[in-house]
Motif scaffolding. Structure first.
Motif, PDB file in Angstrom:
ATOM      1  N   ARG A 174      72.407  -9.357  -6.324  1.00 48.88           N
ATOM      2  CA  ARG A 174      71.238  -8.625  -5.635  1.00 48.88           C
ATOM      3  C   ARG A 174      71.782  -7.046  -5.134  1.00 48.88           C
ATOM      4  N   ILE A 175      72.814  -7.008  -4.566  1.00 48.10           N
ATOM      5  CA  ILE A 175      73.475  -5.979  -4.289  1.00 48.10           C
ATOM      6  C   ILE A 175      73.689  -4.728  -5.469  1.00 48.10           C
ATOM      7  N   PHE A 185      72.655  -9.541   2.221  1.00 44.71           N
ATOM      8  CA  PHE A 185      72.177 -10.033   0.908  1.00 44.71           C
ATOM      9  C   PHE A 185      72.430 -11.458   0.507  1.00 44.71           C
TER      10      PHE A 185
END
Length: 447
Positions: free
Chosen positions: A216-217, A422
């Motif tokens: 996701r990062i 996150f």
């Protein structure tokens, strides 16, 4: 114009490895040296091949600079003012663009054979200044910890925090992120090889088999860089004289004047953004910025379409709409989406993958920028120049949805706390600490 961005890919990826090897500070010196060489090659070019060779060298320098400046700034900045300080690369990129507009206005008076050489070669001057000034700057404390140099890191943190207690707390957080046990102290220690971010391990953790949080990062950084460029900023900045010419402004002095106005507006509003990032937050600025860009692009597309349908008539309101839309567009871009490309990706990656992660984001940025700048003229011929900006408005709208649904607020968080935003839960952190604890860590003698 566009090929510079393709060349910069080499510099972006090389900078990630170089900065992990020789440190963030000396990587800036190396980048300045590359800029210096590229500027001289272009300024003294005797043929097209030499000119493009200089362009290649300068492009590599662009990749190095765009990657290392935000990472270094983020790693040395306190959390309370990190947004303000990490927006500085974008501030001075815009200041450099403005200087380019103004200096080219002056160089336009020189003979043609000399003017373009001065325009390209003058870049050697700030490169030399940068290379010299970096030597009085401290090294990144996070890179020092990653190399086991705790005493040096402590000295830097004591200069960049309010109190010795805060410096000790930050050092403890950075040690945990680097996989160094809390009870291990000394001037120089051995960092476990796996936690020190061996190249293969870093690629595996970031690209090959990332955890959901790391994925996701990475997608957040790549998506931010992609939409920053795909919304058409290079088409407006690089081709603003052509855009204004399409509205009926044909006088060279007026074209240069309106182009300088774009540079002034862009620089002023980026300065406003530096003071709002740590007060308002990243998300509100980003979403309002992209929303304003969408409206401005629709206005610009409308004005250019009206002008295009009446080539033999001058329509004052359409010309005014185009000029105002361009100025509004660069203003909204500069107050949010512009500086966010430096601020947000530089602070969200974990320490062990930060350099490579930011380099991947920069690669996305440069590829998209190159595609946009090299296709604008062909695109404007295929779907009209007004249609091009309607297309950019649609892409910006998709970007707004992505930012709204995917990017969390990071204001006020330390770099070591970003993982939780996150989805990197305590179980992930515990696993990291257990892995580090099982490694044999030996303290080395004080240097």
């Amino acid at each position: 114009m566009g090929i510079l961005n393709i060349y910069s890919l080499i510099g972006a990826f090389a900078a990630g490895r170089t900065s992990d090897w020789i440190g963030r500070r000396f990587t800036v010196v190396f980048a300045a040296s590359i800029f210096f060489a590229g500027s001289l090659l272009m300024g003294f070019a005797v043929n097209y091949a030499m000119l493009m060779a200089g362009r290649f060298v300068a492009g590599v320098g662009v990749g190095y600079a765009i990657m290392i400046a935000p990472v270094y700034t983020a790693e040395i900045s306190p959390a309370a003012v990190r947004g303000f300080l990490t927006s500085f690369p974008e501030v001075f990129i815009n200041f450099g663009i403005l200087l380019g507009y103004v200096s080219n206005f002056a160089f336009a008076r020189l003979p043609l054979y000399l003017g373009w050489r001065v325009m390209l070669g003058i870049g050697a001057a700030p490169s030399a200044l940068l290379g010299l000034m970096v030597f009085v700057m401290p090294e990144s404390p996070r890179w020092l910890v990653m190399k086991g140099r705790l005493a040096d890191a402590r000295a830097v943190l004591e200069k960049t925090t309010e109190t010795p207690e805060e410096a000790a707390e930050r050092l403890a957080d950075i040690k945990a992120a680097a996989g160094i046990p809390k009870d291990l102290d000394g001037d120089v220690v051995t960092v476990p090889k796996e936690r020190n971010g061996g190249e293969k391990q870093v690629w595996k953790e970031l690209i090959v088999s990332p955890t959901p949080a790391i994925r996701r990062i990475l997608l957040s950084a790549v998506g931010l860089h992609f939409f920053q460029q795909a919304s058409g900023i290079d088409s407006v900045v690089l081709y603003s004289p052509r855009v204004f010419k399409s509205t009926g402004i044909t006088d060279d002095n007026k074209l240069l004047g309106t182009t300088c106005a774009v540079g002034v507006t862009k620089t002023l509003f980026i300065l406003v953004a530096t003071f709002l990032l740590d007060r308002v937050g990243r998300r509100p600025l980003l979403l309002s910025s992209v929303g304003g860009m969408i409206i401005s692009l629709v206005g610009l597309g409308t004005g250019l379409t009206v002008v295009g349908h009446h080539p033999d008539a001058k329509i004052p309101w359409a010309v005014a709409l185009c000029i105002l839309s361009v100025l509004a567009y660069v203003s909204f871009f500069s107050i949010g989406l512009g500086p966010m490309g430096s601020v947000y990706p530089s602070e969200i990656f974990p320490l062990r993958v930060r350099a490579l992660g930011f380099a991947v984001g920069v690669a996305s940025n440069r590829v998209t920028s190159g595609v946009i700048s090299m296709t604008f003229l062909s695109l404007s011929k295929a779907i009209t120049i007004g249609g091009s900006f309607f297309l950019y408005a649609g892409i910006a709208a998709l970007g707004w949805v992505f930012f709204f649904t995917y990017l969390p607020e990071t204001r006020g968080q330390t770099l070591e706390e970003m993982g939780k935003l996150f989805g990197m839960e305590d179980t992930d952190m515990a696993e990291t600490e257990n892995t580090a604890a099982k490694e044999k860590v030996v303290e080395m003698p004080t240097s």
